[in-house]
Design a protein around this motif. Structure first.
Motif, PDB file in Angstrom:
ATOM      1  N   PHE A   1       1.919 -12.929  -3.243  1.00  0.00           N
ATOM      2  CA  PHE A   1       2.577 -11.750  -3.833  1.00  0.00           C
ATOM      3  C   PHE A   1       1.559 -10.650  -4.173  1.00  0.00           C
ATOM      4  N   MET A   2       0.647 -10.951  -5.107  1.00  0.00           N
ATOM      5  CA  MET A   2      -0.303  -9.911  -5.504  1.00  0.00           C
ATOM      6  C   MET A   2      -1.272  -9.581  -4.377  1.00  0.00           C
ATOM      7  N   GLY A   3      -1.609 -10.567  -3.560  1.00  0.00           N
ATOM      8  CA  GLY A   3      -2.486 -10.284  -2.424  1.00  0.00           C
ATOM      9  C   GLY A   3      -1.880  -9.226  -1.519  1.00  0.00           C
ATOM     10  N   ALA A   4      -0.583  -9.322  -1.297  1.00  0.00           N
ATOM     11  CA  ALA A   4       0.094  -8.330  -0.450  1.00  0.00           C
ATOM     12  C   ALA A   4       0.172  -6.973  -1.149  1.00  0.00           C
ATOM     13  N   ALA A   5       0.485  -6.995  -2.446  1.00  0.00           N
ATOM     14  CA  ALA A   5       0.590  -5.722  -3.194  1.00  0.00           C
ATOM     15  C   ALA A   5      -0.771  -5.017  -3.250  1.00  0.00           C
ATOM     16  N   HIS A   6      -1.827  -5.805  -3.510  1.00  0.00           N
ATOM     17  CA  HIS A   6      -3.162  -5.199  -3.584  1.00  0.00           C
ATOM     18  C   HIS A   6      -3.602  -4.693  -2.206  1.00  0.00           C
ATOM     19  N   SER A   7      -3.266  -5.455  -1.151  1.00  0.00           N
ATOM     20  CA  SER A   7      -3.652  -5.020   0.203  1.00  0.00           C
ATOM     21  C   SER A   7      -3.016  -3.671   0.520  1.00  0.00           C
ATOM     22  N   GLN A   8      -1.745  -3.563   0.170  1.00  0.00           N
ATOM     23  CA  GLN A   8      -1.030  -2.302   0.414  1.00  0.00           C
ATOM     24  C   GLN A   8      -1.750  -1.151  -0.280  1.00  0.00           C
ATOM     25  N   ALA A   9      -2.207  -1.422  -1.500  1.00  0.00           N
ATOM     26  CA  ALA A   9      -2.879  -0.375  -2.277  1.00  0.00           C
ATOM     27  C   ALA A   9      -4.265  -0.056  -1.715  1.00  0.00           C
ATOM     28  N   TRP A  10      -5.028  -1.085  -1.347  1.00  0.00           N
ATOM     29  CA  TRP A  10      -6.361  -0.833  -0.763  1.00  0.00           C
ATOM     30  C   TRP A  10      -6.222  -0.056   0.545  1.00  0.00           C
ATOM     31  N   ARG A  11      -5.167  -0.364   1.322  1.00  0.00           N
ATOM     32  CA  ARG A  11      -4.943   0.339   2.596  1.00  0.00           C
ATOM     33  C   ARG A  11      -4.656   1.815   2.380  1.00  0.00           C
ATOM     34  N   THR A  12      -3.976   2.111   1.270  1.00  0.00           N
ATOM     35  CA  THR A  12      -3.424   3.447   1.054  1.00  0.00           C
ATOM     36  C   THR A  12      -4.317   4.372   0.241  1.00  0.00           C
TER      37      THR A  12
END
Ligand SMILES: NC(=O)c1ccc[n+]([C@@H]2O[C@H](COP(=O)([O-])OP(=O)(O)OC[C@H]3O[C@@H](n4cnc5c(N)ncnc54)[C@H](O)[C@@H]3O)[C@@H](O)[C@H]2O)c1
Length: 397
Positions: free
Chosen positions: A14-25
């Protein structure tokens, strides 16, 4: 020239996906002194972490966080694992000279949180930074709430009314996942969601909780084991169950150091409420009210307006001069949950890139941990009034 901070992230659910989205953006929407590079993702299952690396956009993967923290091509460790591994990973990473962003709650106990603070304070002397990921601070409406209170628009803050309501474990057949086990999660609703409203209210009011009277309840005491742990035969006859060792709901009364009084409620049994982070603050000159399920709005009551015009005003927090909003869309084009993480990474990169300490610090997160510990101890003693010592005083001592 813009610095590059190479990120190594542990955990990819869950948080891994949310953080990845944020690092990407984050660097595509904000102009910052540092650029994040999504270097390495870490998880224990090789095929799953390899798949996650491709899906989430990481350059490489590893199956061992100990290897991750020693790599020369990683500057930041982002901890997105359950609470039972936060202290070990974060302390080792800080000792290895890596900046650390750690998910909330900081740890599973006050002792672990204190050890993390000690490591962070030590690392800080070498310019190594740390931050805890309380993302709800980064909702523009919440940041606006803080600005209004800080600038005196509410006058003297008297009431803090906070609730974090979810309903995902109402069904007694919902399995015994890690969030329902004390050794993995530290506590139940209290640490999972109560931690957020403790941090949020201390953040917006600038006041810290000094004492509590707590009450906790576990409504469903035994649950089916998750399929991986149970074995097929036991699952078939429904016999594989285990004890729930955390609170399902936690409630407490609080006093804050600026004279305010507060009520707090954290539950995963509020049928129909999915992710309702609700906060209302009443001051001598006005009030603010917020509900995350309508996260782009802040209600503001200004008691200094003419009597004939008074009433709660719904502020749509999407103007470019609202906190964080300059990078997003035209007014009225609303944002969502994932933006809170982009804002979190924005603040992290801004601080670390300019050689400053990001907030909330590990000391701020220890303060939350001390409140949760006091609530637990109070609940164990029939809701006895229990003082909370300020975390900063501990660090200064
Ligand atoms: N900020 C928020 O709003 C928010 C929301 C949900 C969770 N969280 C916090 O984020 C953390 C993770 O929660 P989640 O919901 O992502 O959990 P999750 O179960 O979805 O994911 C946990 C991940 O950690 C991995 N993991 C577990 N132990 C590990 C270890 N020893 N080494 C490497 N990987 C390991 C798992 O394989 C999985 O990928 C928790 O601290 C939780 O409280 C924060």
């Amino acid at each position: 020239m813009e610095k590059e901070l190479r990120v190594g992230m542990v955990g990819y659910a869950f948080m891994g996906a949310a953080h990845s989205q944020a690092w990407r953006t984050v660097n595509r929407v904000y102009d910052l002194p540092a650029r994040a590079r999504m270097s390495v993702i870490c998880g224990r299952d090789e095929s799953k972490v390899a798949e996650a690396a491709t899906r989430l956009g990481w350059e490489a993967y590893t199956t061992d966080w100990r290897e991750l923290i020693t790599r020369d091509d990683v500057d930041v460790i982002d901890v997105c694992t359950p609470g039972d591994s936060h202290a070990e990973i974060a302390i080792a990473a800080l000792e290895a000279g890596k900046h650390v962003l750690c998910e909330k709650p900081l740890a599973n106990s006050v002792e672990e949180a204190r050890a993390m603070v000690a490591a962070a304070v030590q690392a800080q002397t070498a310019g190594v930074r740390s931050m805890c990921g309380f993302n709800y601070r980064r909702v523009p409406a919440v940041a606006l709430m803080r600005q209004l209170i800080e600038s005196g628009r509410l006058g003297v803050v008297r009431h803090v009314r906070a609730a974090y309501l979810q309903d995902w474990i109402v069904d007694p057949q919902f399995p015994l996942v890690w969030r329902l086990q004390r050794d993995k999660a530290g506590s139940g609703a209290l640490g999972d969601i109560g931690a957020h409203i403790i941090d949020l209210t201390q953040f917006v009011t600038g006041q810290q909780i000094t004492g509590v009277s707590g009450l906790t309840e576990t409504f469903v005491k035994e649950r089916p084991l998750p399929s991986a742990a149970a074995g097929l035969a036991a699952l078939a006859d429904g016999s594989a169950t285990g004890p729930v060792t955390v609170d399902d709901a936690a409630l407490f009364l609080a006093r804050l150091d600026g004279g305010a009084v507060g009520t707090y409620e954290a539950t995963r049994f509020a049928t129909g409420r999915k992710n309702a982070v609700r906060v209302e603050i009443n001051g001598s000159l006005g009030s603010v009210a917020f509900d995350f399920e309508r996260m782009n709005e802040l209600e503001f009551y200004d008691a200094s307006a003419p009597g004939t015009e008074q009433g709660f005003t719904r502020i749509l927090v999407t103007e470019s001069d609202h906190p964080y909003m300059s990078a997003w869309w035209p007014p009225g084009h609303i944002i969502g949950y994932e933006h809170t993480f982009t804002h979190e990474m924005r603040d992290f990169l801004d601080a670390v890139g300019s050689g400053a300490d990001p907030t909330p610090s590990f000391v701020d997160a220890l303060q939350v941990q001390l409140v949760m510990d006091a609530v637990t101890r109070s609940a164990e003693q029939g809701s006895a009034w229990t003082e909370v010592a300020p975390a900063l005083a501990e660090v200064a001592a």
